[in-house]
Design a protein around this motif. Structure first.
Motif, PDB file in Angstrom:
ATOM      1  N   CYS A 189     -30.869-118.014 -51.860  1.00 16.47           N
ATOM      2  CA  CYS A 189     -31.237-116.508 -51.473  1.00 16.47           C
ATOM      3  C   CYS A 189     -29.995-115.788 -52.254  1.00 16.47           C
ATOM      4  O   CYS A 189     -30.019-114.664 -52.765  1.00 16.47           O
ATOM      5  CB  CYS A 189     -31.621-116.278 -50.248  1.00 16.47           C
ATOM      6  N   ALA A 190     -28.667-116.171 -51.823  1.00 16.26           N
ATOM      7  CA  ALA A 190     -27.470-115.457 -52.188  1.00 16.26           C
ATOM      8  C   ALA A 190     -27.055-115.334 -53.679  1.00 16.26           C
ATOM      9  O   ALA A 190     -26.893-114.400 -54.324  1.00 16.26           O
ATOM     10  CB  ALA A 190     -26.326-115.855 -51.438  1.00 16.26           C
ATOM     11  N   LEU A 191     -27.596-116.651 -54.234  1.00 10.88           N
ATOM     12  CA  LEU A 191     -27.480-116.661 -55.600  1.00 10.88           C
ATOM     13  C   LEU A 191     -28.190-115.729 -56.443  1.00 10.88           C
ATOM     14  O   LEU A 191     -27.756-115.443 -57.645  1.00 10.88           O
ATOM     15  CB  LEU A 191     -27.488-118.145 -56.026  1.00 10.88           C
ATOM     16  N   VAL A 192     -29.663-115.588 -56.030  1.00 12.00           N
ATOM     17  CA  VAL A 192     -30.433-114.884 -56.817  1.00 12.00           C
ATOM     18  C   VAL A 192     -30.300-113.440 -56.493  1.00 12.00           C
ATOM     19  O   VAL A 192     -31.242-112.663 -57.430  1.00 12.00           O
ATOM     20  CB  VAL A 192     -31.888-115.493 -56.970  1.00 12.00           C
ATOM     21  N   CYS A 193     -29.936-113.026 -55.674  1.00  6.38           N
ATOM     22  CA  CYS A 193     -29.680-111.560 -55.144  1.00  6.38           C
ATOM     23  C   CYS A 193     -28.903-110.713 -56.227  1.00  6.38           C
ATOM     24  O   CYS A 193     -27.687-110.914 -56.130  1.00  6.38           O
ATOM     25  CB  CYS A 193     -29.213-111.499 -53.563  1.00  6.38           C
ATOM     26  N   PRO A 194     -29.583-109.851 -56.869  1.00 11.68           N
ATOM     27  CA  PRO A 194     -28.940-108.990 -57.827  1.00 11.68           C
ATOM     28  C   PRO A 194     -27.870-108.211 -57.130  1.00 11.68           C
ATOM     29  O   PRO A 194     -26.861-107.664 -57.794  1.00 11.68           O
ATOM     30  CB  PRO A 194     -30.057-108.397 -58.578  1.00 11.68           C
ATOM     31  N   GLU A 195     -28.016-107.844 -56.010  1.00  9.94           N
ATOM     32  CA  GLU A 195     -27.263-106.923 -55.213  1.00  9.94           C
ATOM     33  C   GLU A 195     -26.038-107.427 -54.376  1.00  9.94           C
ATOM     34  O   GLU A 195     -25.188-106.678 -53.868  1.00  9.94           O
ATOM     35  CB  GLU A 195     -27.916-105.739 -54.419  1.00  9.94           C
ATOM     36  N   ALA A 196     -26.011-108.681 -54.336  1.00  3.18           N
ATOM     37  CA  ALA A 196     -24.939-109.527 -53.545  1.00  3.18           C
ATOM     38  C   ALA A 196     -25.214-109.222 -52.202  1.00  3.18           C
ATOM     39  O   ALA A 196     -24.145-108.956 -51.337  1.00  3.18           O
ATOM     40  CB  ALA A 196     -23.638-109.466 -54.089  1.00  3.18           C
ATOM     41  N   ALA A 197     -26.394-108.771 -51.605  1.00  2.00           N
ATOM     42  CA  ALA A 197     -26.729-108.321 -50.195  1.00  2.00           C
ATOM     43  C   ALA A 197     -26.546-109.516 -49.234  1.00  2.00           C
ATOM     44  O   ALA A 197     -26.845-108.915 -48.155  1.00  2.00           O
ATOM     45  CB  ALA A 197     -27.789-107.435 -50.355  1.00  2.00           C
ATOM     46  N   ILE A 198     -26.589-110.648 -49.604  1.00  2.93           N
ATOM     47  CA  ILE A 198     -26.944-111.711 -48.816  1.00  2.93           C
ATOM     48  C   ILE A 198     -25.744-112.751 -48.450  1.00  2.93           C
ATOM     49  O   ILE A 198     -24.994-112.945 -49.592  1.00  2.93           O
ATOM     50  CB  ILE A 198     -28.121-112.840 -49.204  1.00  2.93           C
ATOM     51  N   THR A 199     -25.259-112.759 -47.270  1.00  2.00           N
ATOM     52  CA  THR A 199     -24.211-113.959 -46.767  1.00  2.00           C
ATOM     53  C   THR A 199     -24.933-114.941 -46.016  1.00  2.00           C
ATOM     54  O   THR A 199     -25.739-114.739 -45.304  1.00  2.00           O
ATOM     55  CB  THR A 199     -23.226-113.058 -46.140  1.00  2.00           C
ATOM     56  N   VAL A 200     -24.658-116.043 -46.733  1.00  2.00           N
ATOM     57  CA  VAL A 200     -25.247-117.317 -45.955  1.00  2.00           C
ATOM     58  C   VAL A 200     -24.131-118.149 -45.038  1.00  2.00           C
ATOM     59  O   VAL A 200     -22.976-118.240 -45.550  1.00  2.00           O
ATOM     60  CB  VAL A 200     -25.806-118.354 -46.943  1.00  2.00           C
ATOM     61  N   TYR A 201     -24.476-118.404 -44.067  1.00  2.00           N
ATOM     62  CA  TYR A 201     -23.852-119.145 -43.113  1.00  2.00           C
ATOM     63  C   TYR A 201     -24.406-120.423 -42.779  1.00  2.00           C
ATOM     64  O   TYR A 201     -25.586-120.566 -42.497  1.00  2.00           O
ATOM     65  CB  TYR A 201     -23.507-118.368 -41.745  1.00  2.00           C
ATOM     66  N   ARG A 202     -23.742-121.418 -42.928  1.00  2.00           N
ATOM     67  CA  ARG A 202     -24.279-123.022 -42.816  1.00  2.00           C
ATOM     68  C   ARG A 202     -23.184-123.674 -41.679  1.00  2.00           C
ATOM     69  O   ARG A 202     -22.241-123.282 -41.469  1.00  2.00           O
ATOM     70  CB  ARG A 202     -24.228-123.587 -43.954  1.00  2.00           C
ATOM     71  N   GLU A 203     -24.010-124.222 -40.464  1.00  2.00           N
ATOM     72  CA  GLU A 203     -23.295-124.947 -39.688  1.00  2.00           C
ATOM     73  C   GLU A 203     -22.572-126.222 -40.300  1.00  2.00           C
ATOM     74  O   GLU A 203     -22.709-126.596 -41.223  1.00  2.00           O
ATOM     75  CB  GLU A 203     -24.061-125.604 -38.532  1.00  2.00           C
ATOM     76  N   LYS A 204     -21.271-126.534 -39.833  1.00  4.30           N
ATOM     77  CA  LYS A 204     -20.553-127.617 -40.414  1.00  4.30           C
ATOM     78  C   LYS A 204     -21.312-128.904 -39.648  1.00  4.30           C
ATOM     79  O   LYS A 204     -21.911-129.082 -38.642  1.00  4.30           O
ATOM     80  CB  LYS A 204     -19.101-127.481 -39.605  1.00  4.30           C
ATOM     81  N   ARG A 205     -21.133-129.844 -40.580  1.00  9.52           N
ATOM     82  CA  ARG A 205     -21.667-131.322 -39.968  1.00  9.52           C
ATOM     83  C   ARG A 205     -20.672-132.028 -39.026  1.00  9.52           C
ATOM     84  O   ARG A 205     -19.301-131.634 -39.448  1.00  9.52           O
ATOM     85  CB  ARG A 205     -21.710-132.221 -41.320  1.00  9.52           C
ATOM     86  N   GLY A 206     -21.242-132.490 -37.917  1.00 11.31           N
ATOM     87  CA  GLY A 206     -20.311-133.048 -37.254  1.00 11.31           C
ATOM     88  C   GLY A 206     -19.622-134.417 -37.688  1.00 11.31           C
ATOM     89  O   GLY A 206     -20.207-134.953 -38.585  1.00 11.31           O
ATOM     90  N   ALA A 207     -18.807-135.123 -36.754  1.00  9.90           N
ATOM     91  CA  ALA A 207     -18.250-136.316 -37.345  1.00  9.90           C
ATOM     92  C   ALA A 207     -19.181-137.402 -37.191  1.00  9.90           C
ATOM     93  O   ALA A 207     -20.002-137.407 -36.290  1.00  9.90           O
ATOM     94  CB  ALA A 207     -17.193-136.595 -36.416  1.00  9.90           C
ATOM     95  N   GLN A 208     -19.371-138.213 -38.248  1.00 14.20           N
ATOM     96  CA  GLN A 208     -20.320-139.360 -38.265  1.00 14.20           C
ATOM     97  C   GLN A 208     -19.666-140.346 -37.545  1.00 14.20           C
ATOM     98  O   GLN A 208     -18.445-140.716 -37.759  1.00 14.20           O
ATOM     99  CB  GLN A 208     -20.638-139.650 -39.499  1.00 14.20           C
ATOM    100  N   GLY A 209     -20.429-141.265 -36.410  1.00 16.16           N
ATOM    101  CA  GLY A 209     -19.806-142.179 -36.039  1.00 16.16           C
ATOM    102  C   GLY A 209     -20.808-143.026 -35.048  1.00 16.16           C
ATOM    103  O   GLY A 209     -21.188-143.476 -34.639  1.00 16.16           O
TER     104      GLY A 209
END
Length: 77
Positions: free
Chosen positions: A57-77
């Motif tokens: 969504c942020a990549l296609v937004c011509p106005e750069a109006a969208i900021t994306v936040y993603r949770e960090k992956r936890g440690a695998q184990g």
């Protein structure tokens, strides 16, 4: 476990072009009919809590109006 994400839309920049709505592979973005921005548009927002934070969504937004936040992956184990 799929990644979780969220978006923040700058309502002063969003012009309701719906490119983000069309591009979202999870189909979780829509226009907020309850809000009219100072520029006279209904801004984009999340309509479901299933965002993966892919960032398309942020990549296609011509106005750069969208900021994306993603949770960090936890440690695998």
């Amino acid at each position: 476990m799929p990644l979780r994400g969220t978006i923040v839309v700058d309502e002063n920049l969003c012009k309701a072009c719906e490119l983000c709505v069309e591009a979202c592979p999870q189909h979780v973005i829509g226009l907020n009919a309850e809000i009219i921005t100072p520029r006279g548009f209904h801004p984009a927002h999340l309509i479901k809590d299933e965002c993966t934070g892919c960032g398309i969504c942020a990549l296609v937004c011509p106005e750069a109006a969208i900021t994306v936040y993603r949770e960090k992956r936890g440690a695998q184990g």
